[in-house]
Design a protein around this motif. Structure first.
Motif, mmCIF file in Angstrom:
data_model
loop_
_atom_site.group_PDB
_atom_site.id
_atom_site.type_symbol
_atom_site.label_atom_id
_atom_site.label_comp_id
_atom_site.label_asym_id
_atom_site.label_seq_id
_atom_site.Cartn_x
_atom_site.Cartn_y
_atom_site.Cartn_z
ATOM 1 N N PHE A 45 51.349 30.516 28.891
ATOM 2 C CA PHE A 45 52.729 30.971 29.086
ATOM 3 C C PHE A 45 53.327 30.412 30.374
ATOM 4 O O PHE A 45 54.158 31.065 31.014
ATOM 5 N N GLN A 46 52.931 29.201 30.718
ATOM 6 C CA GLN A 46 53.440 28.596 31.945
ATOM 7 C C GLN A 46 54.943 28.339 31.879
ATOM 8 O O GLN A 46 55.630 28.379 32.904
ATOM 9 N N ASN A 47 55.468 28.077 30.687
ATOM 10 C CA ASN A 47 56.922 27.878 30.570
ATOM 11 C C ASN A 47 57.677 29.159 30.899
ATOM 12 O O ASN A 47 58.707 29.131 31.581
ATOM 13 N N HIS A 48 57.167 30.294 30.411
ATOM 14 C CA HIS A 48 57.801 31.572 30.718
ATOM 15 C C HIS A 48 57.752 31.845 32.223
ATOM 16 O O HIS A 48 58.733 32.317 32.815
ATOM 17 N N ILE A 49 56.604 31.551 32.839
ATOM 18 C CA ILE A 49 56.423 31.827 34.265
ATOM 19 C C ILE A 49 57.285 30.885 35.098
ATOM 20 O O ILE A 49 57.943 31.300 36.055
ATOM 21 N N ALA A 50 57.313 29.602 34.730
ATOM 22 C CA ALA A 50 58.115 28.634 35.472
ATOM 23 C C ALA A 50 59.601 28.963 35.397
ATOM 24 O O ALA A 50 60.355 28.728 36.346
ATOM 25 N N ALA A 51 60.018 29.519 34.257
ATOM 26 C CA ALA A 51 61.434 29.862 34.072
ATOM 27 C C ALA A 51 61.796 31.198 34.715
ATOM 28 O O ALA A 51 62.975 31.567 34.747
ATOM 29 N N GLY A 52 60.795 31.932 35.215
ATOM 30 C CA GLY A 52 61.060 33.210 35.851
ATOM 31 C C GLY A 52 61.208 34.362 34.889
ATOM 32 O O GLY A 52 61.549 35.482 35.302
ATOM 33 N N ARG A 53 60.967 34.117 33.586
ATOM 34 C CA ARG A 53 61.053 35.213 32.617
ATOM 35 C C ARG A 53 59.908 36.201 32.833
ATOM 36 O O ARG A 53 60.069 37.401 32.604
ATOM 37 N N LEU A 54 58.759 35.679 33.232
ATOM 38 C CA LEU A 54 57.589 36.505 33.512
ATOM 39 C C LEU A 54 57.033 36.123 34.876
ATOM 40 O O LEU A 54 57.121 34.958 35.297
ATOM 41 N N VAL A 55 56.452 37.086 35.554
ATOM 42 C CA VAL A 55 55.752 36.819 36.809
ATOM 43 C C VAL A 55 54.388 37.493 36.746
ATOM 44 O O VAL A 55 54.168 38.431 35.974
ATOM 45 N N CYS A 56 53.474 36.992 37.572
ATOM 46 C CA CYS A 56 52.141 37.591 37.681
ATOM 47 C C CYS A 56 52.121 38.438 38.959
ATOM 48 O O CYS A 56 52.095 37.877 40.067
ATOM 49 N N PRO A 57 52.135 39.747 38.854
ATOM 50 C CA PRO A 57 52.206 40.584 40.060
ATOM 51 C C PRO A 57 50.910 40.599 40.869
ATOM 52 O O PRO A 57 50.936 40.936 42.057
ATOM 53 N N PHE A 58 49.786 40.232 40.242
ATOM 54 C CA PHE A 58 48.503 40.251 40.946
ATOM 55 C C PHE A 58 47.752 38.947 40.658
ATOM 56 O O PHE A 58 47.889 38.348 39.587
#
Length: 292
Positions: free
Chosen positions: A240-253
């Protein structure tokens, strides 16, 4: 729907004449006389009861009806040519049927399939997706790409790569998560694998985390629901790197846990075809590059 008796020679004559806007050039391409091309086009016009060209002193111009017909014919003739090319000497194609867990297919495989096709144009890859429940023999698959431990009955399993899992959520939820124990106050979205959140909690050193959210049958669904702000999902973040790169998802930990890997699997009784060998070798090379 019944098909009319198609005047193929007339349609070819029209298509060539429309490309060249010349009966003479079309005749040269089709290896017939200019008069034959003109007659074929005229017969088509009579059959359709429309004029396909306007005859000008110096060439041809397409009518509205001709402009409407040309794209359909061009596409159809191109498709016929591409299909017939498969039967040309030395152009034998081999079908490869692959089933893949949806998360891997969309998150990793599909963006790279163009590269496989360019390297192996004679292999016709047919891809189906699933939610990690698959029967290789019953579905007629050459390969199945699965997530798990690698232990499947009567099956050879070759690891593609590990897939560490970590929590993901929208930025608004992440802003209130200061410590893994804060997850106890959040909706934790669940997959059908009941050990995932407990496995991550153990790796993070928290107390038990009780997932109270709805259950889904794929990481794709989990990620989409998390991206809507409905809770926190535990997913293989590499998919899900596309979601993370787009800021739709973040990894809080930063803590992640490996609860399984992606595997290329095939039946022990299956002999390795040249197409299977090509895909297997390509997959090894691509994963080595992406993990470098």
């Amino acid at each position: 729907m019944d098909r009319p008796l198609l005047p193929l020679n007339a349609l070819r004559a029209f298509e060539a004449s429309a490309r060249h806007l010349s009966f003479t050039k079309a005749a040269i391409e089709l290896c017939v006389t200019q008069a034959a091309v003109s007659q074929q086009v005229r017969s088509l016009e009579v059959r359709l009861a429309v004029e396909l060209f306007r005859r000008l002193p110096r060439g041809l111009a397409l009518s509205d009806e001709g402009r409407s017909l040309l794209p359909t014919l061009r596409e159809s003739f191109d498709l016929i040519a591409q299909t017939l090319d498969r039967f040309a000497p030395g152009a034998k194609r081999e079908v490869l049927v692959v089933g893949s867990v949806s998360t891997f297919a969309l998150g990793w495989l599909l963006p790279r399939l163009k590269a496989f096709h360019e390297l192996h144009p004679s292999v016709e890859l047919r891809l189906s997706t699933n939610n990690n429940r698959v029967d290789i023999a019953a579905e007629g698959l050459d390969y199945a790409i699965r997530f798990g431990s690698g232990a499947w009955h009567a099956t050879v399993a070759e690891k593609v790569f590990d897939a560490p899992m970590a929590p993901v959520c929208v930025p608004a939820i992440a802003a209130r998560l200061k410590h893994p124990n804060d997850l106890k106050d959040e909706v934790l979205l669940r997959s059908y694998r009941s050990d995932e959140w407990s496995g991550w909690a153990s790796a993070a050193g928290t107390g038990p985390l009780h997932s109270r959210g709805p259950m889904f049958d794929s990481s794709l669904a989990l990620a989409e629901v998390a991206a809507s702000g409905a809770g926190v999902a535990l997913v293989p973040t590499a998919m899900f790197q596309n979601h993370i790169a787009a800021g739709r998802l973040v990894c809080p930990f930063s803590t992640s846990v490996s609860l399984g890997s992606y595997w290329l699997t095939w039946l022990q009784s299956r002999s390795m075809s040249s197409a299977m060998l090509a895909f297997r070798n390509w997959l090894k090379l691509e994963t080595a590059i992406s993990n470098a």
